[in-house]
Design an enzyme around this catalytic site. Structure first.
Site: not given
Ligand code: NAG
Ligand code: NAG
Ligand code: NAG
Ligand code: NAG
Ligand code: NAG
Ligand code: NAG
Ligand code: NAG
Length: 830
Positions: A560-561, A564
């Site tokens: 998820h990170e 970004h």
């Protein structure tokens, strides 16, 4: 502020129902303060069927940049003289799809319009799609703050206040009206209030209150330094999480202004006519601030006018801001984007030796679903030509004073793609932080036996397996790098590497990954500056269980990170990190990460998935709903964004991820599922074999290879979502991102999934007539769902399998559709 909520509800006799225990829980954490808002651009468009004839480009077909340049000239010919544009240097041709992504920036009288963006996607001399937020209209006087504009700025917080008021009314109505709300509805209302209160606490105290900064000391009253310094201080007052410091800056601005030092940045090319500075000694910034005078577009009455602002790039401990603050006093913050994104809270060289790691293998999302095993360094010659443990000394932060292009082999978690280490102190230092060294064997084999302890020892217990956790973070980070690379997140499109092997793009930007970061708990975040500057990922421990759980070990959170970084670099071009700042764009920045992480962990046997369930020690994870095809289990539709609790980017992102999840399952139903999302390793000469992964290679009539198309539903949607990011405009809406995915399918498969994609989107309210009225600087507005599909898809009863839609020839694009709604136009190209 929360007291205010409780008070207002207590008056209505509701306190007991709402003020339940979560806040007194010592596990509840500090949230990272973040700001994010900006003017809505009602005139911005994204067209995937431009209905545009490029006949006159015949002579320049071979040069996609020139095609784009002529196209932009044509669509901007209505704009006043004095406006021109520059094709940005980070424009690139995607070697996987053959599409050239061209990014243009608008200038007026030589001054940059920071949010005047056009992105044009070109292939074979054809404009596939484009986004356009260029300023159209009179130039006006960008230095005079008209009363209309002042009103607009003041309204930011009034709109928030109005929204909060209406929500208080709504909840009162629910409680006293006929409906008896369920506990989880109340919980969500509560979260909704919290988001709003936080937004107001963080933003409104200072955004709406420009301070009078008296200029004294070394400044002359009218110098540019003085105005830039004052504007910056105004921003720092709003941005600092330290309320004491904010107050002190507001009361004694001169103390801080006099300490700042200003260095002019001289522009060699003379392209820029406005001043630019590097400002040092800025309170609460951890590095010198970059400042440049630019223009931005702000609503004024019914039109949009230009306003002169200082654009600041401010790196802080927990934030990395790009902010626009008016040049003219009183200095107002016009827009702000935080390049840092939180994860959720529950709230040419030869092949070196292959390293091995005792880790939770790729696909094992977290310790609850599998044990560790020994995995090998993934030697993918395309993605990581020198492996994971080597980097050139000239771009090695740990090697000083060497400028030669020698590659250094490492035996620790330090390489070309990822720098992984502990950061217990929670500070910015990282180069000399501890990281495990496996020695010449490169066998990263460490123990992991976390034991239950009493509270005071929990930290120490987690530190015992730091070698394991850093190894895992390094492994997961590199696996993501290699995976995304193979789907097209490469050097020219802005990926994260210290060395780019002469393949273009800016280098010197591996991801700095902090394990067990001491600056927080129960969270994770990622900062994405423009291409050429290191991304920064901070992973935290979660005090949700005993022993603590370590976010580094939950692949979904790391993916998820990192995502970004992917979405920020791909949207609007590698050099622009300001395209996913707030509202729907910011929300999708969260949603893509959830969707990609969930797709990575999924397998042949369909199942619902929660996000962050292991770390948060909560079966349903950290979102409102688990990702599910079942409308009872996850009822989210586009209109859900209007609900309480959906103002924050994470809640918005959850809706986007859910929609993508539904869409992806339709493609899996149609095309099947492949166990590994990794394309086959390339042959020695760099060619990619089809394996069982790609469809049989196709060729154009002139004998050139067409882009390889993933054969299965899960790999295909992965590819389409990533290609869509490259096609969509800066500051995309849900509609733009949806259209870009459909355009990506058009470009890759000739549109064979046109109706499947539309049917998937429409089933969650994102049909062609979905609407939003009255967007606000905070991402608000009133949304209308549309469950219908475009006319071209209506005759079909069941979606699978679908006949390939027949593209209409160029020039006939309107024939199948008599209304004038561009969004509903059937794509005609190819
Ligand atoms: C790095 O390792 C490779 C192969 O293991 C070797 O060929 C190369 O010379 C090494 N580089 C250095 C600087 O030791
Ligand atoms: C890990 O291994 C142990 C012992 O072999 C086994 O009991 C346990 O179920 C495994 N855990 C998971 C999540 O597979
Ligand atoms: C890893 O270490 C364990 C014990 O510490 C050992 O039993 C195992 O053989 C090692 N594995 C490798 C691949 O070295
Ligand atoms: C916590 O554990 C330590 C070491 O095991 C022990 O000395 C201490 O008394 C314990 N504290 C409590 C409150 O149980
Ligand atoms: C980590 O590994 C190193 C060897 O690389 C070892 O010396 C050290 O004791 C380990 N640290 C912990 C906390 O186990
Ligand atoms: C899927 O389900 C089948 C039947 O229950 C089982 O044999 C298989 O191992 C499962 N596959 C995966 C990847 O979980
Ligand atoms: C959807 O979920 C609900 C609630 O868990 C359940 O009752 C229902 O049977 C599910 N529907 C389907 C089609 O699985």
């Amino acid at each position: 502020m929360r007291r205010l909520l409780v008070a207002s509800l207590a008056a209505a006799g509701l306190a007991a129902a709402l003020a339940h225990d979560t806040h007194s829980d010592s596990n509840q954490l500090r949230r990272r303060k973040t700001l994010g808002f900006g003017p809505a651009h009602p005139h911005a468009t994204y067209r995937t069927a431009p209905l545009y004839t490029t006949d006159s480009f015949g002579a320049v077909r071979e040069d996609p940049i020139e095609v784009a340049r002529r196209f932009i000239l044509d669509i901007t010919k209505d704009i006043d003289a004095g406006s021109h544009f520059v094709i940005r240097k980070d424009s690139y041709t995607d070697k996987n799809t053959g599409i050239t992504h061209v990014f243009a920036r608008q200038f007026v009288e030589g001054v940059e319009i920071a949010d005047g963006d056009i992105n044009v996607n070109v292939k074979d001399g054809v404009i596939l799609s484009y986004g356009d937020s260029f300023h159209r209209g009179p130039l006006g006087d960008p230095f005079s703050l008209t009363s209309e504009r002042l009103d607009v700025h003041s309204e930011y917080c009034n709109q928030l206040a109005a929204e909060m008021q209406s929500r208080v009314h709504r909840i009162q109505h629910q409680l006293f009206g006929e409906q008896t709300p369920m506990r989880d509805v109340l919980d969500r209302e509560q979260q909704g209030f919290e988001t709003l209160f936080e937004l107001r606490e963080w933003n409104c105290a200072h955004v709406d209150t420009p301070y009078k900064m008296s200029v004294e000391g070394k400044f002359s009253a009218s110098s540019e330094e003085a105005f830039a310094g004052q504007a910056l201080l105004q921003f720092m007052i709003a941005a600092t999480p330290n309320s004491g410091l904010a107050e002190s800056m507001a009361q004694r601005p001169s103390d801080y202004l006099n300490k700042m030092t200003f260095s002019y940045v001289h522009d060699l090319t003379g392209e820029s006519v406005t001043p630019a500075f590097i400002i040092d000694n800025v309170p609460d910034a951890v590095s010198p601030v970059k400042a440049k005078m630019v223009l931005v577009q702000v609503p004024s009455g019914h039109a949009t006018t230009l306003e002169a602002v200082w654009r600041f790039e401010v790196e802080m401990q927990d934030n990395w801001y790009e902010a626009a603050v008016t040049v003219t006093e009183p200095h107002r913050i016009v827009s702000v984007v935080d390049w840092a994104s939180d994860s959720p809270i529950p709230t040419e060289p030869s092949e070196p030796k292959t390293a091995t790691y005792n880790v939770f293998a790729w696909g094992v999302n977290d310790p609850s679903v599998g044990n560790r095993s020994v995995q090998k360094e993934n030697f993918d010659h395309l993605a990581s030509p020198i492996g994971w443990h080597s980097l050139p000394t000239y771009n090695d932060p740990a090697t000083t004073s060497s400028h030669s292009k020698v590659f250094r082999n490492t035996t620790d978690t330090w390489g070309n793609n990822v720098f992984a280490h502990e950061n217990w102190e929670g500070r910015n230092a990282w180069v000399t932080n501890y990281r495990p060294d496996a020695g010449e064997s490169l066998n990263f084999n460490f123990t992991y036996h976390p034991k239950e302890t009493n509270r005071t020892d929990s930290m120490d217990e987690a530190k015992k397996y730091i070698n394991t956790t850093i190894t895992q973070l390094f492994y997961t980070g590199n696996m993501i790098h290699d995976l995304y690379y193979r789907y097209g997140f490469d050097e020219v499109s802005g990926n994260f590497q210290q060395h780019n092997f002469g393949r273009g793009g800016e280098e010197g930007d591996a991801v700095i990954m902090n394990a067990q970061d001491g600056s927080g708990f129960n969270n994770a975040n990622f900062m994405t500056p423009p291409d050429g500057q290191n991304g920064r990922c901070r992973m935290y421990l979660w005090n949700t269980a005993n022993p603590y759980r370590d976010g580094d070990l939950e692949a979904g959170i790391v993916i998820h990170e990192y995502s970004h970084g992917l979405s920020t670099r791909l949207t609007g071009g590698p050099a622009n990190s300001g395209c996913l700042g707030w509202g729907e764009s910011g929300g999708m920045g969260e949603g893509w990460g959830d969707f990609l992480a969930t797709t990575v962990r999924s397998n042949k046997n369909y199942s619902d998935y929660a996000m962050g369930a292991w770390a948060a020690n909560r079966e349903t994870g950290i979102r409102n709903y688990v990702y599910s095809l079942n409308e009872t289990v996850n009822p989210s539709t586009y209109k859900t964004l209007d609900k309480p609790g959906y103002w924050g980017v994470h809640a918005i992102g959850e809706v986007w991820a859910q929609i993508l999840w539904v869409v992806s399952q339709r493609l899996i139903q149609k095309h099947g599922f492949i166990d590994s999302l990794y394309p086959p390793l390339p042959d020695a000469d760099g060619t990619v074999p089809e394996g069982d992964f790609y469809r049989t290679q196709e060729y154009t009539s002139s004998g050139e290879k067409k882009p390889l198309v993933p054969k299965h539903g899960n790999s295909l949607i992965f590819q389409l979502v990533i290609n869509g990011m490259k096609l969509q405009p800066c500051r995309p809406s849900f509609f733009d991102a949806r259209d870009a995915i459909i355009a990506a399918d058009q470009a890759l498969t000739g549109g064979e999934n046109f109706c499947d994609l539309w049917t998937g989107f429409a089933s969650r309210g994102l049909g062609p007539d979905a609407r939003v009225d009255g967007r606000t600087p905070w991402g608000g507005g009133v949304r209308t769902d549309d469950y219908a599909v475009p006319k071209a898809c209506k005759s079909q009863d069941e979606p699978v399998p679908e006949p390939e839609p027949k593209p209409t020839p160029p020039g006939d694009g309107d024939d199948d559709d008599d209304d004038d709604d561009d969004d509903d136009d059937f794509p005609w190209f190819w």
